[in-house]
Each structure stands twice: as structure tokens, then as C-alpha cells.
Design a protein around this motif. Structure first.
Motif, PDB file in Angstrom:
ATOM      1  N   ARG A 181       0.831  -1.216   0.000  1.00 65.01           N
ATOM      2  CA  ARG A 181       0.000   0.000   0.000  1.00 65.01           C
ATOM      3  C   ARG A 181       0.859   1.256   0.000  1.00 65.01           C
ATOM      4  O   ARG A 181       0.365   2.355   0.281  1.00 65.01           O
ATOM      5  CB  ARG A 181      -0.930   0.003   1.212  1.00 65.01           C
ATOM      6  CG  ARG A 181      -1.878  -1.177   1.275  1.00 65.01           C
ATOM      7  CD  ARG A 181      -2.831  -1.200   0.088  1.00 65.01           C
ATOM      8  NE  ARG A 181      -3.779  -2.302   0.193  1.00 65.01           N
ATOM      9  CZ  ARG A 181      -4.636  -2.615  -0.781  1.00 65.01           C
ATOM     10  NH1 ARG A 181      -4.664  -1.924  -1.904  1.00 65.01           N
ATOM     11  NH2 ARG A 181      -5.460  -3.624  -0.634  1.00 65.01           N
ATOM     12  N   GLY A 182       2.161   1.087  -0.262  1.00 60.89           N
ATOM     13  CA  GLY A 182       3.029   2.265  -0.410  1.00 60.89           C
ATOM     14  C   GLY A 182       3.699   2.751   0.866  1.00 60.89           C
ATOM     15  O   GLY A 182       4.260   3.839   0.891  1.00 60.89           O
ATOM     16  N   PHE A 183       3.645   1.938   1.941  1.00 61.67           N
ATOM     17  CA  PHE A 183       4.261   2.346   3.208  1.00 61.67           C
ATOM     18  C   PHE A 183       5.529   1.539   3.495  1.00 61.67           C
ATOM     19  O   PHE A 183       5.642   0.395   3.073  1.00 61.67           O
ATOM     20  CB  PHE A 183       3.288   2.126   4.374  1.00 61.67           C
ATOM     21  CG  PHE A 183       2.149   3.106   4.398  1.00 61.67           C
ATOM     22  CD1 PHE A 183       2.217   4.260   5.162  1.00 61.67           C
ATOM     23  CD2 PHE A 183       1.003   2.874   3.642  1.00 61.67           C
ATOM     24  CE1 PHE A 183       1.167   5.162   5.178  1.00 61.67           C
ATOM     25  CE2 PHE A 183      -0.054   3.776   3.655  1.00 61.67           C
ATOM     26  CZ  PHE A 183       0.021   4.922   4.425  1.00 61.67           C
ATOM     27  N   ILE A 184       6.442   2.160   4.228  1.00 68.35           N
ATOM     28  CA  ILE A 184       7.646   1.440   4.666  1.00 68.35           C
ATOM     29  C   ILE A 184       7.830   1.629   6.170  1.00 68.35           C
ATOM     30  O   ILE A 184       7.435   2.652   6.722  1.00 68.35           O
ATOM     31  CB  ILE A 184       8.930   1.940   3.958  1.00 68.35           C
ATOM     32  CG1 ILE A 184       9.095   3.461   4.139  1.00 68.35           C
ATOM     33  CG2 ILE A 184       8.923   1.573   2.485  1.00 68.35           C
ATOM     34  CD1 ILE A 184      10.487   3.963   3.874  1.00 68.35           C
ATOM     35  N   LEU A 185       8.432   0.622   6.802  1.00 63.18           N
ATOM     36  CA  LEU A 185       8.844   0.767   8.202  1.00 63.18           C
ATOM     37  C   LEU A 185      10.038   1.717   8.166  1.00 63.18           C
ATOM     38  O   LEU A 185      11.069   1.402   7.568  1.00 63.18           O
ATOM     39  CB  LEU A 185       9.236  -0.599   8.776  1.00 63.18           C
ATOM     40  CG  LEU A 185       9.677  -0.597  10.244  1.00 63.18           C
ATOM     41  CD1 LEU A 185       8.534  -0.186  11.162  1.00 63.18           C
ATOM     42  CD2 LEU A 185      10.193  -1.977  10.652  1.00 63.18           C
ATOM     43  N   ARG A 186       9.878   2.889   8.767  1.00 61.33           N
ATOM     44  CA  ARG A 186      10.865   3.949   8.562  1.00 61.33           C
ATOM     45  C   ARG A 186      12.161   3.758   9.360  1.00 61.33           C
ATOM     46  O   ARG A 186      13.235   4.155   8.908  1.00 61.33           O
ATOM     47  CB  ARG A 186      10.203   5.293   8.913  1.00 61.33           C
ATOM     48  CG  ARG A 186      11.066   6.515   8.743  1.00 61.33           C
ATOM     49  CD  ARG A 186      11.392   6.765   7.294  1.00 61.33           C
ATOM     50  NE  ARG A 186      12.223   7.967   7.156  1.00 61.33           N
ATOM     51  CZ  ARG A 186      13.542   7.970   7.227  1.00 61.33           C
ATOM     52  NH1 ARG A 186      14.191   6.846   7.441  1.00 61.33           N
ATOM     53  NH2 ARG A 186      14.211   9.092   7.076  1.00 61.33           N
ATOM     54  N   TYR A 187      12.042   3.172  10.555  1.00 62.23           N
ATOM     55  CA  TYR A 187      13.230   3.003  11.394  1.00 62.23           C
ATOM     56  C   TYR A 187      13.402   1.533  11.773  1.00 62.23           C
ATOM     57  O   TYR A 187      13.106   1.124  12.895  1.00 62.23           O
ATOM     58  CB  TYR A 187      13.115   3.868  12.660  1.00 62.23           C
ATOM     59  CG  TYR A 187      12.826   5.319  12.361  1.00 62.23           C
ATOM     60  CD1 TYR A 187      13.768   6.132  11.735  1.00 62.23           C
ATOM     61  CD2 TYR A 187      11.584   5.882  12.681  1.00 62.23           C
ATOM     62  CE1 TYR A 187      13.498   7.462  11.438  1.00 62.23           C
ATOM     63  CE2 TYR A 187      11.304   7.212  12.393  1.00 62.23           C
ATOM     64  CZ  TYR A 187      12.257   7.993  11.771  1.00 62.23           C
ATOM     65  OH  TYR A 187      11.977   9.297  11.480  1.00 62.23           O
ATOM     66  N   PRO A 188      13.887   0.724  10.835  1.00 68.67           N
ATOM     67  CA  PRO A 188      14.022  -0.721  11.109  1.00 68.67           C
ATOM     68  C   PRO A 188      15.124  -1.002  12.137  1.00 68.67           C
ATOM     69  O   PRO A 188      15.947  -0.130  12.433  1.00 68.67           O
ATOM     70  CB  PRO A 188      14.407  -1.316   9.750  1.00 68.67           C
ATOM     71  CG  PRO A 188      14.279  -0.218   8.745  1.00 68.67           C
ATOM     72  CD  PRO A 188      14.369   1.074   9.498  1.00 68.67           C
ATOM     73  N   GLU A 189      15.122  -2.225  12.608  1.00 64.39           N
ATOM     74  CA  GLU A 189      16.100  -2.655  13.613  1.00 64.39           C
ATOM     75  C   GLU A 189      17.498  -2.706  12.977  1.00 64.39           C
ATOM     76  O   GLU A 189      17.652  -3.142  11.838  1.00 64.39           O
ATOM     77  CB  GLU A 189      15.697  -4.043  14.121  1.00 64.39           C
ATOM     78  CG  GLU A 189      16.182  -4.313  15.510  1.00 64.39           C
ATOM     79  CD  GLU A 189      15.476  -5.518  16.143  1.00 64.39           C
ATOM     80  OE1 GLU A 189      14.726  -6.215  15.433  1.00 64.39           O
ATOM     81  OE2 GLU A 189      15.710  -5.746  17.338  1.00 64.39           O
ATOM     82  N   GLY A 190      18.482  -2.256  13.740  1.00 58.93           N
ATOM     83  CA  GLY A 190      19.870  -2.358  13.284  1.00 58.93           C
ATOM     84  C   GLY A 190      20.244  -1.402  12.161  1.00 58.93           C
ATOM     85  O   GLY A 190      21.224  -1.614  11.452  1.00 58.93           O
ATOM     86  N   LYS A 191      19.471  -0.336  11.974  1.00 58.82           N
ATOM     87  CA  LYS A 191      19.760   0.601  10.878  1.00 58.82           C
ATOM     88  C   LYS A 191      20.045   2.003  11.400  1.00 58.82           C
ATOM     89  O   LYS A 191      19.873   2.983  10.681  1.00 58.82           O
ATOM     90  CB  LYS A 191      18.571   0.635   9.899  1.00 58.82           C
ATOM     91  CG  LYS A 191      18.420  -0.616   9.062  1.00 58.82           C
ATOM     92  CD  LYS A 191      19.428  -0.617   7.912  1.00 58.82           C
ATOM     93  CE  LYS A 191      19.073  -1.678   6.879  1.00 58.82           C
ATOM     94  NZ  LYS A 191      19.930  -1.566   5.687  1.00 58.82           N
ATOM     95  N   ARG A 192      20.471   2.084  12.643  1.00 59.27           N
ATOM     96  CA  ARG A 192      20.697   3.391  13.252  1.00 59.27           C
ATOM     97  C   ARG A 192      21.676   4.246  12.443  1.00 59.27           C
ATOM     98  O   ARG A 192      21.512   5.451  12.304  1.00 59.27           O
ATOM     99  CB  ARG A 192      21.205   3.221  14.683  1.00 59.27           C
ATOM    100  CG  ARG A 192      21.280   4.521  15.430  1.00 59.27           C
ATOM    101  CD  ARG A 192      21.699   4.380  16.864  1.00 59.27           C
ATOM    102  NE  ARG A 192      20.933   5.251  17.743  1.00 59.27           N
ATOM    103  CZ  ARG A 192      20.962   6.578  17.691  1.00 59.27           C
ATOM    104  NH1 ARG A 192      21.694   7.199  16.813  1.00 59.27           N
ATOM    105  NH2 ARG A 192      20.240   7.297  18.528  1.00 59.27           N
ATOM    106  N   GLU A 193      22.691   3.579  11.903  1.00 61.15           N
ATOM    107  CA  GLU A 193      23.704   4.320  11.155  1.00 61.15           C
ATOM    108  C   GLU A 193      23.098   5.045   9.950  1.00 61.15           C
ATOM    109  O   GLU A 193      23.512   6.145   9.605  1.00 61.15           O
ATOM    110  CB  GLU A 193      24.792   3.363  10.674  1.00 61.15           C
ATOM    111  CG  GLU A 193      26.157   4.006  10.682  1.00 61.15           C
ATOM    112  CD  GLU A 193      27.244   2.965  10.548  1.00 61.15           C
ATOM    113  OE1 GLU A 193      27.916   2.995   9.511  1.00 61.15           O
ATOM    114  OE2 GLU A 193      27.375   2.124  11.461  1.00 61.15           O
TER     115      GLU A 193
END
Ligand SMILES: [Zn+2]
Length: 235
Positions: A181-193
Motif C-alpha cells: 500500500r506504499g508504506f515502509i517501516l521507517r526506522y528498522p532494527e539495526g539501521k541506526r547508522e
């Protein structure tokens, strides 16, 4: 006689072929230009939906937005309100009970929240500087919240406390299916960098179906995706 009759006929045919050829060439050129124009228009439209907001890129002040009031009582950008409704329907059909906790947050409201937190910390005896820095740890500074775009939404499983949202089956379903539907999980796990933020299991961002699918398939964050495909966004 025959000879004199044939000649102009042949000339006429030649002329006709030339005219048809020119018309075809003109049509092809127009088609090419039309396709290019629509591609650029689509790219412009996509860019708007891909507006990057993070610690280095504040939300633009001059965005022209049109909002829609959803059934649930929340406001969102008109371009994603309907898609969110469909995503919620999909999620309910899959057996879950998603709830919206946050959608559009205006700059003014974000400022109020930040100031309220800062005042609390000042009252606790922190210096101006320390209170400012400490407040920013839990409340995004005005201008730096994606919710100001009206393209972000927090979706929670109301049966679980915040600390358990990340482990919920509903959040796992959303993380897997939101791109449809065009959405993304904006702050996934382990992607702080890449994102500058810790894992947030409930914060979803609308980017449009095409970009969401690419981001999902490539396993990227929005920040990385823009760096790769739309570097002019961050120049
Ligand atoms: Zn959020």
C-alpha cells in the motif's frame, strides 16, 4: 498516352508516401516528447512523496499540503489517507486490530510538545542547554519530525505495551506487507547508522507503491534509497 498518364500518378504516389512518412515521424517525435514529459512529471510527483526528513534534513516550511480527515479522526496527506485505510483493512482481514496512535502533527503542535518537555526538565533543575539536549532525546525537535509531512503514521497493537510492540505478530505482518500500500517501516532494527534513529516498530512512512516496493525488495532505509536513486534530494 499511357506514358504521360502514368508519370503524374507515380509522382503523386511519391508525394503521398513522403507526406505519410513525415506525419509518422512527427507523430513519433510527439510520442517521444509526451512520454518524456510524463516521466518527468511522475518523477516530480515521486520526489514530493520521497521528501527526506532526518537529523540533517528538516521538513520544508513551504510545502503545499492537502489533508484528509480519516474515519478514525486522524489527518493525513490526501495522497496517503486512502492507502492507509486500505492497509488497515488488509491488516484487519489478516486477523489483527491495528490502531492509529499518531498521524499528522503540525509544526506548531510539535513545538508545543518540545517546549513542554523542555520546561519539565528546566523545572527539574537542568540548565537551558542540558534541558534542550535532553528533551531532544525523547521528543523530536520542531521541524525534524516526519509527522509534519502528513505522510507518516504510528500504528500500534492496542493489546500490547510499547516495549512489546516489536515482538507482536501484528507488527511483523505490517513490516512484511505495508509496501503493498506504499508504506515502509521507517526506522528498522539495526539501521541506526542510516536513519539516525533506533528501531521504532510502529512508525510507518508513505512513499508511494513503487518506491515502497523497491525499498522493501532491496532491504534499504529511505535515507539509503534516496542516497542511491535521488541524490539530488539531499544536495
Ligand atoms: Zn511516528
Amino acid at each position: 498516352m499511357n506514358e504521360t498518364k502514368k508519370k503524374p500518378l507515380k509522382n503523386r504516389r511519391g508525394l503521398l508516401a513522403l507526406v505519410i512518412g513525415l506525419v509518422l515521424i512527427a507523430a513519433l517525435i510527439l510520442l517521444f516528447l509526451g512520454l518524456r514529459a510524463s516521466r518527468w512529471a511522475a518523477r516530480g510527483k515521486n520526489l514530493e512523496l520521497l521528501t527526506l526528513v532526518n537529523a540533517e534534513h528538516p521538513a520544508p516550511d513551504d510545502r503545499q499540503q492537502e489533508y484528509e480527515l480519516m474515519d478514525e479522526g486522524w489527518m493525513l496527506d490526501v495522497r496517503c489517507a486512502g492507502e492507509l485505510q486500505l492497509l488497515l483493512d488488509d491488516c484487519r482481514r489478516a486477523g489483527f486490530s491495528p490502531e492509529i496512535r499518531e498521524a499528522l502533527v503540525t509544526r506548531a503542535l510539535q513545538s508545543e510538545r518540545f517546549e513542554a518537555r523542555r520546561s519539565e526538565l528546566l523545572a527539574e533543575g537542568l540548565s537551558e542547554e542540558a534541558a534542550d539536549a535532553e528533551a531532544a532525546k525523547t521528543v523530536q525537535r520542531p521541524g525534524y519530525s516526519e509527522h509534519e509531512l502528513g505522510l507518516a503514521v504510528d500504528l500500534i497493537d492496542p493489546a500490547l505495551p510499547d516495549g512489546e510492540q516489536g515482538a507482536s505478530a501484528m507488527q511483523a505482518w505490517l513490516a512484511e506487507n505495508a509496501w503493498r500500500r506504499g508504506f515502509i517501516l521507517r526506522y528498522p532494527e539495526g539501521k541506526r547508522e542510516a536513519t539516525g534513529a533506533d528501531y521504532v516498530p510502529w512508525h510507518y512512512r508513505y512513499v508511494g507503491q513503487e518506491a515502497a516496493q523497491q525499498i522493501w525488495e532491496l532491504g534499504l532505509t529511505l535515507d539509503e534509497y534516496i542516497d542511491l536513486f535521488y541524490p539530488e534530494q539531499t544536495d
